[in-house]
Design a protein around this motif. Structure first.
Motif, short mmCIF file in Angstrom:
data_model
loop_
_atom_site.label_atom_id
_atom_site.label_comp_id
_atom_site.label_asym_id
_atom_site.label_seq_id
_atom_site.Cartn_x
_atom_site.Cartn_y
_atom_site.Cartn_z
N CYS A 92 -11.88 -1.54 -4.25
CA CYS A 92 -10.59 -2.74 -4.02
C CYS A 92 -10.62 -3.70 -5.88
N GLN A 130 1.82 6.48 -6.94
CA GLN A 130 0.48 7.13 -7.12
C GLN A 130 1.39 8.85 -6.74
N ARG A 140 -22.16 -0.49 4.49
CA ARG A 140 -22.61 -1.54 4.60
C ARG A 140 -23.56 -1.57 4.45
N TRP A 168 -15.43 5.31 -2.13
CA TRP A 168 -15.96 3.95 -2.04
C TRP A 168 -16.95 3.67 -2.76
N TYR A 212 -5.61 -4.94 -5.32
CA TYR A 212 -5.59 -3.64 -5.85
C TYR A 212 -4.44 -2.60 -5.96
N ARG A 234 -7.57 -5.95 -1.20
CA ARG A 234 -7.18 -3.77 -0.64
C ARG A 234 -5.79 -4.74 -1.39
N HIS A 289 0.74 -1.05 -0.28
CA HIS A 289 0.24 -0.17 -0.09
C HIS A 289 0.70 1.11 -0.40
N CYS A 298 -16.59 8.81 3.52
CA CYS A 298 -15.27 8.38 2.80
C CYS A 298 -15.82 7.30 2.11
N TYR A 299 -17.44 7.25 2.29
CA TYR A 299 -17.95 5.81 0.92
C TYR A 299 -18.69 6.95 -0.30
N LYS A 322 -25.44 0.99 8.81
CA LYS A 322 -24.19 1.15 9.76
C LYS A 322 -24.66 2.84 9.11
N HIS A 331 -18.12 -5.44 1.13
CA HIS A 331 -18.49 -4.04 1.89
C HIS A 331 -17.53 -2.86 1.07
N GLY A 391 -15.59 -0.42 1.36
CA GLY A 391 -14.46 -0.34 1.01
C GLY A 391 -13.92 -1.57 -0.27
N GLN A 392 -14.28 -2.86 -0.22
CA GLN A 392 -13.69 -3.95 -0.41
C GLN A 392 -13.81 -4.05 -2.17
C1 GRG Z 1 -5.36 4.58 -4.09
C2 GRG Z 1 -8.01 4.97 -2.93
C3 GRG Z 1 -7.09 3.87 -2.74
C4 GRG Z 1 -6.58 2.96 -2.17
C5 GRG Z 1 -5.87 1.97 -1.63
C6 GRG Z 1 -6.78 0.04 0.72
C7 GRG Z 1 -7.04 0.17 -0.14
C8 GRG Z 1 -6.92 0.81 -1.87
C9 GRG Z 1 -8.22 1.00 0.28
C10 GRG Z 1 -9.12 0.28 1.34
C11 GRG Z 1 -9.91 0.36 0.93
C12 GRG Z 1 -11.38 -0.21 2.37
C13 GRG Z 1 -11.61 -1.91 2.93
C14 GRG Z 1 -12.52 0.68 2.86
C15 GRG Z 1 -12.69 1.01 3.84
C16 GRG Z 1 -11.71 1.70 5.14
C17 GRG Z 1 -13.35 1.73 6.31
C18 GRG Z 1 -13.99 3.27 6.50
C19 GRG Z 1 -13.27 1.34 7.12
C20 GRG Z 1 -14.47 1.13 7.92
O1 GRG Z 1 -14.83 -0.21 7.92
P1 GRG Z 1 -16.52 -0.17 9.06
O2 GRG Z 1 -16.92 -1.57 9.95
O3 GRG Z 1 -16.73 0.81 9.02
O4 GRG Z 1 -15.03 -0.42 10.76
P2 GRG Z 1 -18.16 0.38 8.76
O5 GRG Z 1 -18.68 2.13 8.38
O6 GRG Z 1 -18.86 -0.57 7.95
O7 GRG Z 1 -19.49 1.29 10.26
#
Ligand code: GRG
Ligand code: ZN
Length: 315
Positions: free
Chosen positions: A183, A90, A219, A231, A134, A131, A83, A227-228, A222, A177, A179-180
């Protein structure tokens, strides 16, 4: 509601970069390379990248290069990770300085992280996550070195992490999720393999992330979080379903999370701001073509002009 406080956000990002002794800086130290990427990309989207000393940034980035492994660390003297390596590459791309990299060594570092099943570990300690697939695919593509890995196996591994709801998790069987999903969709997009995504099914799951307040969550059940806006929205753009959410309400939500006095954007209204959410708020607005911002590429997470330079630059 009011507009985007461009000038205040530029000042906020510069001030964070200078406050290296603060408590926040101390606990986030290992993430400095990622933080630098978030901050610098935000400045570029705000059309203010010249507010930082380019040479100083580049020499700091290069001081985080670990010659032995070929990867980059989060800050000087720490351990390399895929990462941090993506963030470093970048940043160099933002400044059009990819030429100073030993591309062979950096890409070999990433290639060594690929496992037999096509998945990627984040570093030598072995944790596997989509992740890291990606990070590896995005970084190698920027370096024009995708041929160093087995792309077909990498794609198959990501597809094995697809769920019945159309989303993706961090490993096979992991809960979907946002975020995933970014990715996996981002990696498949870069690898030219988006045909593995059921656009309507995933688009439905993603647009259901919009909450009553206009913000997006990551999700079901929630809370919304700025940040979403990145994502979820970037994934919707990549599968051509962004018109399934209410963009005006989302833009209003992001703008309501600004600290109008000191700059910066927070995860939800009235919370403390940070560079991470400032980046994702501005990047989300950029995806929605907010006036005055550069456009961002949804897969590479870099301004479109930077991506064009990487792939269409004359030798
Ligand atoms: C170049 C943009 C870019 C990213 C690099 C590391 C990566 C690649 C991506 C991360 C993707 C990811 C898993 C993001 C989610 C981050 C996050 C806010 C997690 C929070 O999860 P929870 O369960 O929160 O703590 P919620 O919102 O579900 O309550
Ligand atoms: Zn968040």
């Amino acid at each position: 509601m009011g507009d985007l406080e461009v000038h205040k956000h530029v000042q906020y990002i510069i001030s964070v970069e200078k406050k290296k002794e603060s408590f926040e800086a101390l606990v986030m130290e290992h993430l400095r390379m990622n933080g630098a990427y978030w901050g610098l990309t935000t400045l570029d989207l705000l059309q203010n990248i010249t507010a930082v000393d380019q040479e100083e940034v580049i020499s700091w980035v290069m001081s985080c290069w670990d010659q032995d492994s070929g990867g980059f660390t989060g800050t000087v003297g720490h351990d390399p990770h895929v990462h941090y390596t993506l963030s470093a590459v970048q940043i160099l791309a933002l400044f059009d300085r990819l030429d100073i990299l030993d591309k062979d060594k950096v890409s070999s570092y990433i290639a060594r992280l690929q496992n037999e099943d096509g998945s990627f570990s984040g570093d030598i300690w072995g944790e596997i996550d989509t992740r890291f697939s990606y990070c590896a695919i995005c970084c190698l593509s920027i370096l024009h070195c995708l041929d160093k890995i087995n792309v077909e196996k990498a794609v198959n591994y990501i597809v094995s992490c697809k769920n019945l709801d159309g989303g993706f998790g961090c490993t096979a069987g992991g809960e979907s999720h946002a975020g995933q999903i970014f990715c996996c969709v981002g990696a498949l997009s870069i690898a030219g393999a988006l045909h593995h995504v059921d656009r309507d099914l995933l688009g439905w799951w993603l647009c259901e992330r919009q909450c009553k307040d206009g913000g997006l969550n990551g999700r079901p059940e929630k809370l919304a979080d700025v940040c979403y806006s990145w994502w979820v929205l970037s994934s919707l753009v990549m599968i051509d379903r962004v018109h399934w959410i209410d963009k005006t309400k989302l833009a209003m939500y992001i703008l309501s999370c600004q600290d109008r006095e000191n700059g910066g954007i927070s995860d939800r209204p009235d919370n403390a701001v940070d560079v991470f959410h400032t980046y994702f708020g501005v990047a989300g607005l950029s995806l929605m073509e907010y006036p005055g911002l550069k456009s961002i590429d949804p897969a590479f997470a870099l301004p479109v002009d930077v991506v064009n330079r990487i792939f269409f630059k004359k030798p």
